[in-house]
Design an enzyme around this catalytic site. Structure first.
Site, mmCIF file in Angstrom:
data_model
loop_
_atom_site.group_PDB
_atom_site.id
_atom_site.type_symbol
_atom_site.label_atom_id
_atom_site.label_comp_id
_atom_site.label_asym_id
_atom_site.label_seq_id
_atom_site.Cartn_x
_atom_site.Cartn_y
_atom_site.Cartn_z
ATOM 1 N N CYS A 1 1.285 -42.442 48.571
ATOM 2 C CA CYS A 1 1.276 -40.976 48.754
ATOM 3 C C CYS A 1 2.639 -40.340 48.499
ATOM 4 C CB CYS A 1 0.790 -40.626 50.153
ATOM 5 S SG CYS A 1 -0.804 -41.333 50.540
ATOM 6 N N HIS B 1 2.628 -33.622 51.929
ATOM 7 C CA HIS B 1 1.498 -34.402 51.426
ATOM 8 C C HIS B 1 0.271 -34.062 52.266
ATOM 9 C CE1 HIS B 1 -1.169 -37.538 50.424
ATOM 10 N NE2 HIS B 1 -0.994 -38.204 51.540
ATOM 11 N N ASN C 1 -7.366 -36.087 50.948
ATOM 12 C CA ASN C 1 -6.091 -36.742 50.618
ATOM 13 C C ASN C 1 -6.193 -37.313 49.201
ATOM 14 O OD1 ASN C 1 -3.924 -38.503 50.343
ATOM 15 N ND2 ASN C 1 -4.123 -39.375 52.388
#
Ligand code: ACO
Length: 308
Positions: A111, A235, A265
């Protein structure tokens, strides 16, 4: 010499998978997913390949920057779901775009991939080794999600975002700091050709703490306070992580950009997609100070403070 984001683009698969669709697949509910994560729906690439999503995002970034593909010198693609074992997805993207004079490679930092990529691209630009770098975050996480595991399958989605970085614009990177700690690799990982494994509760706490600390460190390096920042783009992992981060930093959620309700996500793609949407919506303007931060598998984490 600056480092400017001259072009932005993003691309999403057409298929929308809602929480109500997931209710039919695993023992979950829209209410549980919404209250625990903030996610309402995500995009799943049924027809689109990773490289196709990366291509569409990149083309928009190049067009916005008015940059000819032949003038791109480096392509950096952050992904944990590459198209092939090798070569790098960045090379497939290069040929699709016609960036004949570029060299292209992938990076794997989960990520945090987009921020690690920004660090690499920024260093090349600052060192005078390139004038135009295409940086892409692209993921097809649906390929490595166990669709029978309710604790993970509700969280992730597919997509791509791209930025065209130039050393010739008015933007700059004011400060940045990246970290990793392999001691915690088992908290979030996938075996080769396996599914995502995650210890959600531990990750949640580590995510809030490490992103808050690295944001404060980066602000301190730049000699700025959080009140100087126009927008924080974290994020997009969980709205509760973003709310806890905002509280730790002492800012209201109006300063934190989130689109997690639409996309879940998307790992390395989440920050460039959010950057592009924030710009399109007028939330991010030229000259604004924007703080980017991420945390993910590795563990990896970091923060970058930009003048946009
Ligand atoms: N639907 C219904 N119930 C569920 C679901 C689901 N989809 N998933 C788990 N549950 C159940 C669990 O089985 C558990 O039941 P039990 O109490 O009977 O054992 C209960 O809900 C509570 O589960 P927890 O794991 O304690 O729930 P929590 O509040 O921690 O939320 C979550 C889980 C959303 C995963 C959270 O821990 C989280 O977001 N963690 C961060 C992880 C993350 O974002 N990872 C992405 C990559 S890393 C990064 O980007 C930062």
């Amino acid at each position: 010499m600056g480092i400017s984001i001259e072009g932005l683009g993003y691309a999403l698969p057409s298929h929308v998978l809602t929480n109500f669709d997931l209710e039919k697949m695993v023992d979950t509910s829209d209410d549980w997913i919404t209250t625990r994560t903030g996610i309402k729906e995500r995009r799943i690439a049924k027809k689109e390949s990773l490289v196709e999503l990366a291509y569409r995002a990149s083309l928009d970034a190049l067009n916005m920057a008015c940059v000819n593909p032949e003038d791109v010198e480096v392509i950096v693609l952050a992904t944990l779901t590459p198209e092939l074992g090798f070569p790098a997805s960045a090379c497939l993207l290069q040929t699709n775009l016609g960036c004949r004079k570029a060299y292209a490679f992938d990076i794997s930092a989960a990520c945090s991939g987009f921020l690690y990529g920004l660090e690499i691209a920024g260093s090349l630009l600052l060192a005078g080794r390139a004038k135009r770098v295409l940086l892409v975050g692209a993921e097809k996480l649906s390929q490595i999600v166990n669709w029978e595991d309710r604790s993970t399958c509700v969280l992730f989605g597919d997509g791509a975002g791209a930025v065209l970085l130039s050393s010739e614009g008015n933007g700059e990177i004011l400060a940045s700091r990246m970290y990793s700690d392999g001691n915690h690799w088992e908290i979030l990982f996938a075996e080769r050709c396996g599914y995502i494994n995650m210890k959600g509760k531990e990750l949640f706490k580590l995510a809030v703490r490490s992103m808050a600390e690295v944001c404060e460190e980066v602000l301190s390096i730049a000699g700025l306070s959080v009140s100087d920042i126009n927008l924080v783009i974290p994020h997009q992992a969980n709205i509760r992580i973003m709310e806890a981060l905002a509280e730790r930093l002492g800012i209201g959620m109006e300063k934190v950009y989130s689109n997690i309700h639409k996309y879940g996500n998307t790992s390395a793609a989440s920050i460039p997609i959010a950057l592009c949407e924030a710009y399109n919506e007028g939330r991010l303007k030229r000259g604004d100070l924007v703080l980017l931060t991420a945390m993910g598998g590795g563990l990896t984490w970091g923060a970058t403070l930009l003048r946009f």
